[in-house]
Design a protein around this motif. Structure first.
Motif, mmCIF file in Angstrom:
data_model
loop_
_atom_site.group_PDB
_atom_site.id
_atom_site.type_symbol
_atom_site.label_atom_id
_atom_site.label_comp_id
_atom_site.label_asym_id
_atom_site.label_seq_id
_atom_site.Cartn_x
_atom_site.Cartn_y
_atom_site.Cartn_z
ATOM 1 N N GLU A 134 0.372 6.656 -0.509
ATOM 2 C CA GLU A 134 -0.066 5.622 0.295
ATOM 3 C C GLU A 134 -1.626 5.329 0.350
ATOM 4 O O GLU A 134 -2.501 6.160 -0.182
ATOM 5 C CB GLU A 134 -0.047 6.120 1.926
ATOM 6 N N LYS A 135 -1.907 4.021 0.234
ATOM 7 C CA LYS A 135 -3.320 3.706 0.228
ATOM 8 C C LYS A 135 -3.927 3.096 1.305
ATOM 9 O O LYS A 135 -3.162 2.249 1.960
ATOM 10 C CB LYS A 135 -3.391 2.850 -1.114
ATOM 11 N N MET A 136 -5.108 3.111 1.585
ATOM 12 C CA MET A 136 -5.860 2.319 2.456
ATOM 13 C C MET A 136 -7.225 2.195 2.427
ATOM 14 O O MET A 136 -7.918 3.221 1.673
ATOM 15 C CB MET A 136 -5.480 2.894 3.913
ATOM 16 N N ASN A 137 -7.926 1.139 2.819
ATOM 17 C CA ASN A 137 -9.489 1.045 2.482
ATOM 18 C C ASN A 137 -10.110 1.695 3.462
ATOM 19 O O ASN A 137 -9.758 1.783 4.745
ATOM 20 C CB ASN A 137 -9.778 -0.441 2.569
ATOM 21 N N ASP B 171 -4.475 3.129 11.900
ATOM 22 C CA ASP B 171 -4.275 2.878 10.616
ATOM 23 C C ASP B 171 -4.022 4.177 9.870
ATOM 24 O O ASP B 171 -3.272 4.707 9.219
ATOM 25 C CB ASP B 171 -5.335 2.045 9.786
ATOM 26 N N THR C 73 -12.791 5.169 9.309
ATOM 27 C CA THR C 73 -11.766 4.120 9.397
ATOM 28 C C THR C 73 -11.185 4.091 10.680
ATOM 29 O O THR C 73 -11.330 4.792 11.695
ATOM 30 C CB THR C 73 -10.559 5.043 8.385
ATOM 31 N N VAL D 123 -0.687 5.951 8.172
ATOM 32 C CA VAL D 123 -0.682 6.295 6.848
ATOM 33 C C VAL D 123 -0.163 7.651 6.455
ATOM 34 O O VAL D 123 0.563 8.109 5.541
ATOM 35 C CB VAL D 123 -2.187 5.988 6.114
ATOM 36 N N ASN E 239 0.809 -1.183 0.164
ATOM 37 C CA ASN E 239 -0.186 -0.064 -0.119
ATOM 38 C C ASN E 239 0.854 1.365 -0.096
ATOM 39 O O ASN E 239 0.209 2.265 0.070
ATOM 40 C CB ASN E 239 -0.867 0.074 1.061
ATOM 41 N N SER E 240 2.226 1.126 -0.052
ATOM 42 C CA SER E 240 3.118 2.356 -0.182
ATOM 43 C C SER E 240 4.071 2.286 -1.099
ATOM 44 O O SER E 240 4.363 1.446 -1.386
ATOM 45 C CB SER E 240 3.815 2.216 1.345
#
Lengths: 376, 376
Positions: free
Chosen positions: B312-315, B269, B265, B273, A108-109
């Motif tokens: 950076e990614k997150m759900n 986390d 969220t 991020v 994710n990074s």
């Protein structure tokens, strides 16, 4: 350059070499860490011109480290360390693209850092010498912690800002002095087939190296000494420091051979008594305290016109019925006492204006010497 | 003045009041701690003109505290604390002699400190007000930790260097803002028979007071508010601070009532991020990061010409299918997130140039607001 590596292994290596990253930023390339990936071996190098640290990671198994393409690049050290430290993933992928860009990515990074061509890195010779001196890690850490504190911080006397390593046969004598006190550690080396050496290693650098060494590890450290530098090798780590040029003063004649009074006492108790006796003293006048014996009573005094005065007492053992009255820096005496890990300590008095010798029967490798201060 | 006192009890009291010892030394008497021994009660007072701390020790039993002679004197605070801290004995004897000298002694230690007449101590009024506000210790500590960080450090806007306590009926609303972000905590008070108040307490002072409070203690804190000062009473402790004069800005109209998108969220986390996304940013440009949504994917980006860029990614969960792209200070957002001790957090978006609201369904007492930063 392209590889996948276990985060913990890379972080450990980065933490070690980053101690040599230049923070002054005068030469941008020295703020970087050089990555060299060749034949399943990743070598990291950092240098600030004063010290150089190099370590390597080998691919013991695919589980730890997987090479896809060899190559070299200089990565900005501070950011690389921060990125790897903060990534939560178990594995990290690193890839050079567009020649001088570094892609660091996990699921994710994605980080894209500007790099510098490895050709711009200064040529640093980390070659081993033909002969080497071998010292056990534990002994080496002791040498540093028991002597380095006594070095000078004043750049006006460069030679005194280092620790003198004097090797004759299989005897290594380490001396450190700021001309107000002296710390000496003498150890026997295992092998006597080395040459004799008499060098001065900057205290600041040797302390930095000592901090990288693992605690409770019994590995050996190799010392490769050349004209103007010393290379330490410890496991996968190379640490090189410049040496201080010049002749270290002969300290042997400073250490008195005779004494008229020896007192013996518990170290921690004496430390605490001096600590309390110095509460009302000030750093700027070197925390002067006065020690007096009256029979088997030790009396420590200090006073300050504005603040007040202290008197501390404790029982001691003496080797005869002589008495002493002598003044010294509480700070220096406390640092000398702290260098012993023994239970008891002996204080040898030669005279009221002669150096005070601190020794211990339980560990005869250390000698500490504190000069008295005239208070009249 | 003459007494014998258990070391631990005296040390605890000294530690508490010494937070108010003046270190600037402009007025020598304020570097002191005033000792007042009267009717089996020893009262200690320290003040730096900005805050005053007072605590007392009563003789619950001879075992803890034994009074031989009443009296008052001002003792040099720093030295007194150091002496008591370093004495190894269980009991300490304190005695005033020659009018203005203090003898502190145990079996083997004797300190004589110069004192100052208690008459020279400034008259400090620590009187309680007729009406008081009562707040539970745990709630009070939360108020401080969840709001104080958002206050301004710039003395050019004095009113913003404090926390606004606004009490209407039994509702206490606390606001703290540096004009780039706002932290709000609203709590219900147990008793509603107090007056209404609208005051501003210096953040620095309230943080200092909060540090003295015991953790995991359920006692109450009394707030006695008068014209230009506030007196906190907590167990044996009195802590008085000046108030900041002026009218606190009305922050209620800053908090948006509507939003077009809410994302939900896990706090930790999201914090991590943003933390990673800000690695390549610098403090001086407020660590700007850009947040974007793409369906249920949250993307955080930042970039710096010289260093490189991050993605950076997150759900996340969303309350509708709208998307947002907005930039803000990573530092401010991270501090806002850190104020929640809940598992999840809601981020409310009102528009690309409208304040971002941070809330949690699990704890509706806190509202954090972070202003966006235009990056074009």
């Amino acid at each position: 350059m392209k590889l996948t590596i276990k985060k913990d292994i890379l972080l450990d290596a980065l933490n070690k070499v980053s101690k040599a990253i230049s923070t002054k930023n005068l030469i941008p390339v020295l703020a970087g860490i050089k990555f060299d990936l060749k034949k399943n071996k990743l070598t990291l190098t950092a240098s600030d011109n004063d010290i150089t640290i190099q370590t390597f990671i080998t691919a013991a198994s695919d589980d730890e480290f997987k090479v896809e393409k060899e190559g070299s690049i200089i990565v900005q050290g501070k950011y690389m360390l921060d990125i790897v430290r903060k990534l939560p993933d178990k594995y990290i992928n690193i890839e050079v693209f567009d020649e001088l860009k570094i892609l660091i990515y996990t699921e994710n990074s994605e980080f894209r850092l500007n790099g510098i061509s490895e050709e711009e890195y200064p040529k640093i010779n980390l070659d081993e010498s033909k002969k080497k001196v071998v010292i056990n890690n534990k002994v080496f850490k002791e040498i540093v912690s028991q002597t380095a504190f006594a070095s000078s911080n004043e750049e006006t006397k460069p030679i005194l800002t280092g620790i003198n390593f004097n090797i004759v046969g299989n005897i290594l004598e380490c001396n450190s002095t700021d001309s107000y006190r002296l710390a000496r550690k003498v150890v026997e080396l295992d092998k006597a087939d080395t040459e004799n050496y008499n060098i001065v290693i900057p205290s600041h650098n040797i302390i930095e190296f000592s901090r990288i060494l693992d605690d409770d590890d019994k590995s050996n450290i190799e010392l490769h000494i050349s004209n103007n530098k010393i290379l330490f090798i410890y496991k996968q780590l190379k640490f090189q420091s410049r040496l201080i040029s010049g002749t270290y003063p002969n300290t042997s004649n400073l250490i008195p051979k005779e004494d008229f009074l020896v007192i013996t006492t518990n170290i921690q108790d004496l430390y605490n008594v001096i600590d309390r006796a110095s509460i009302l003293t000030s750093d700027k006048d070197k925390n002067i305290v006065t020690l007096e014996t009256e029979g088997n009573l030790l009396i420590l005094k200090s006073s300050s016109q504005e603040i007040g005065r202290v008197e501390e007492k404790m029982n001691i053992e003496k080797n005869n019925s002589e008495n002493i009255k002598i003044s010294f820096s509480a700070k220096y005496m406390m640092e000398a006492l702290k260098s012993f890990s023994t239970e008891k300590v002996e204080i040898h008095f030669v005279g009221e204006i002669k150096p005070i010798l601190v020794k211990s029967k339980e560990d005869e490798t250390i000698t500490q010497l504190v000069l008295p201060i005239r208070t009249y």
